[in-house]
Motif scaffolding. Structure first.
Motif, PDB file in Angstrom:
ATOM      1  N   TYR A 124      -2.367  -5.686  -3.381  1.00 53.90           N
ATOM      2  CA  TYR A 124      -3.038  -4.487  -2.889  1.00 53.90           C
ATOM      3  C   TYR A 124      -3.790  -4.808  -1.610  1.00 53.90           C
ATOM      4  CZ  TYR A 124      -2.228  -3.070  -7.738  1.00 53.90           C
ATOM      5  OH  TYR A 124      -1.651  -2.792  -8.937  1.00 53.90           O
ATOM      6  N   SER A 125      -4.045  -3.775  -0.810  1.00 53.73           N
ATOM      7  CA  SER A 125      -4.712  -3.971   0.475  1.00 53.73           C
ATOM      8  C   SER A 125      -6.163  -4.405   0.317  1.00 53.73           C
ATOM      9  CB  SER A 125      -4.657  -2.669   1.294  1.00 53.73           C
ATOM     10  OG  SER A 125      -5.281  -1.606   0.602  1.00 53.73           O
ATOM     11  N   ASP A 126      -6.736  -4.188  -0.898  1.00 59.25           N
ATOM     12  CA  ASP A 126      -8.115  -4.628  -1.107  1.00 59.25           C
ATOM     13  C   ASP A 126      -8.188  -6.071  -1.592  1.00 59.25           C
ATOM     14  OD1 ASP A 126      -7.113  -4.309  -3.650  1.00 59.25           O
ATOM     15  OD2 ASP A 126      -8.589  -2.813  -4.294  1.00 59.25           O
ATOM     16  N   TYR A 142      -6.493  -7.609  -4.197  1.00 56.33           N
ATOM     17  CA  TYR A 142      -6.256  -7.905  -5.610  1.00 56.33           C
ATOM     18  C   TYR A 142      -4.818  -8.339  -5.872  1.00 56.33           C
ATOM     19  CZ  TYR A 142     -10.768  -6.159  -7.258  1.00 56.33           C
ATOM     20  OH  TYR A 142     -12.102  -6.000  -7.504  1.00 56.33           O
TER      21      TYR A 142
END
Length: 505
Positions: free
Chosen positions: A53-55, A57
């Motif tokens: 994910y872009s965050d 994770y």
């Protein structure tokens, strides 16, 4: 989509560096590995995780293998590592950061494969060792890649883990037949239909589910999640993740007001074995219902205790020789006396952890208002209240029941040598009258719960096993005692909590 812009710098160090030294000190001894691994370590300039994910994770999937991708430079080192990873590559998680061994517990995430393609190193691993708190999102975890030859090591910085609750490949325990007890012999994802046991009848409008209790059946108290890691209701099924621990748990389905509609026993044990009894009496399980062992002298062989005609179990003892209740994850409610409001099927179903003591009119937990009682709760034709797993049922008793038939007599007798004074029970393949020839046919003296006050009594001295067969206000059962006495067709009041040994249908 994977975001390759999330870059983690490499931590390259000698194992003498405090944090990495602590972390790799219990990794496999790699002293005999060939020199190419040393060369690979010396080549590596950077390790970058490629998050899901872009965050930042990365997914962790319970019960199934997951993968995490890394960019390792130079590419020649990455490609060489994929051919020489066994025993050298590990993933390790920690629940908080910074990670120091003095304050945090490390969790190994077993690596099963490392491959290289198109500039990416893919590590396949299993995250089943992460805690229940992680999977129910009450705790967070970070992980990192470690590569070690036993002397030198390189490691990525920590990356963030996100629980992925994937029940798409869950084993359907009710696919062939529903039951009130389901056997689970390995960790993984499971589900079962929210129907009343041994039927296709819905339990009603389910809104949620809850793990009511868990136990190892010992003096060790489990933490919530030690057996059932997570349970959730969706579209007519209860889904749950199980750990690899042995024990027992109960999961309840609830309506939107939080009332219990039905509950199921999850029996986490090795697959019980079949034992053929004498004289075509039948095929029985090798262990008590709820037991995690069939081994003489093992506390795990005691199992759980049941009131006659109820599907839900109560804890047995934590010792083969004392009346000490096994530890569990809850404080159990006090027993209630049977009356016209508590001595009903509806009350017993809605309160599966409440023991219902007898009433003075029929000495049953089931209240009728007079000396009569109901004989239909357990029957030879398996009912919705039978506690045994699919394909099994509570056996017949009395003069034509399984024990009297196998022994060749319905009369009681006493032979002192029948009693195993070391393991506290009887091996009925090695007594003067036997149940079968292939042993051990181990019946522990599990004691019972008293019908008047629900306390555990006579563990290590008496074994008492329910049948479905009624006898006046009581029911037939097998009983034996410390003096070597055996009675295959005696009877007990139905409010007692006693052992169950299941018969194959």
């Amino acid at each position: 989509m994977k975001n390759k812009t999330f870059i983690l710098a490499i931590l390259t160090c000698l194992c003498a560096c405090t944090q990495i030294k602590d972390e790799v000190s219990d990794l496999p001894d790699m002293s005999s590995v060939n020199k190419s691994l040393e060369e690979i370590l010396s080549m590596i300039q950077s390790i970058t995780v490629v998050p899901d994910y872009s965050d930042g994770y990365v997914n962790a999937s319970y019960g199934n293998d997951a993968t995490v991708d890394f960019e390792i430079f130079p590419l020649s080192a990455a490609e060489a590592l994929a051919g020489n990873w066994s025993g050298a590559v590990s993933l390790r998680a920690v629940y908080t950061e910074p990670a120091t061994k003095s304050s945090h517990t490390f969790v190994d995430l077993p690596v099963s494969n490392v491959t290289y393609a198109d500039g990416i190193v893919t590590v396949t691993y299993n995250s089943i060792g992460l805690s229940a708190e992680f999977w129910n999102e009450s705790a967070t975890a970070n992980a990192r890649l470690l590569i070690s030859d036993g002397n030198n090591c390189v490691a990525s910085q920590y990356y963030l883990l996100r629980p992925l609750l994937d029940f798409s490949s869950a084993t359907d325990l009710s696919s062939d037949e529903s039951a009130n007890s389901y056997i689970v012999s390995s960790a993984g994802a499971y589900k079962f239909k929210t129907t009343k046991g041994n039927s296709t009848e819905s339990v009603g409008n389910v809104s949620s589910c809850e793990v009511l209790w868990e136990t190892f059946g010992t003096s060790t108290a489990p933490k919530p999640g030690d057996l059932i890691v997570l349970a959730q209701y969706e579209a007519g099924n209860i889904h749950f993740f199980s750990s690899s621990n042995k024990g027992d748990a109960v999961i309840a389905a609830k309506d939107e007001s939080g009332n219990i509609l039905w509950s199921w026993h999850i029996w986490m044990t090795d697959e019980p074995q079949e034992q053929v009894y004498n004289n075509n009496a039948g095929t029985m399980m090798d262990r008590n219902l709820g037991a995690t062992s069939a081994t003489p002298g093992d506390v795990g062989a005691l199992g759980l205790l049941y009131q006659w005609g109820r599907k839900d179990p109560f804890l047995g003892s934590s010792s083969i020789s004392s009346n000490t209740e096994a530890m569990s994850t809850i404080t159990w409610p006090s027993a209630v006396e049977s009356n016209n409001s508590t001595g009903t099927i509806d009350y017993a179903t809605a309160n599966p952890t409440t023991f219902i003591t007898y009433n003075g009119k029929n000495h049953d937990w089931y209240y009728t208002g007079d000396s009569s009682t109901d004989d239909t709760r357990w029957q030879s034709s398996k009912t919705i209240y039978d506690p045994c797993p699919a394909g099994w049922r509570v056996p017949d008793g009395g003069g034509s029941g399984v024990w009297a038939t196998a022994f060749g007599t319905s009369s009681g007798w006493t032979t002192a040598s029948n009693w195993d004074s070391t393991n506290l029970g009887m091996d009925f393949s090695n007594t003067d009258k036997t149940l079968g020839s292939s042993g051990p046919i181990w019946y522990p003296a599990s004691g019972y719960r008293d019908y008047r006050k629900w306390s555990i009594s006579d563990v290590g001295s008496y074994g008492i096993y329910w049948s479905v067969s009624p006898y006046e206000r009581g029911a037939y059962r097998l009983g034996f005692s410390v003096n070597g006495g055996v009675d295959p067709a005696y009877n007990s009041y139905r409010a007692y909590g006693q052992s169950v040994r299941c018969l194959q249908e």
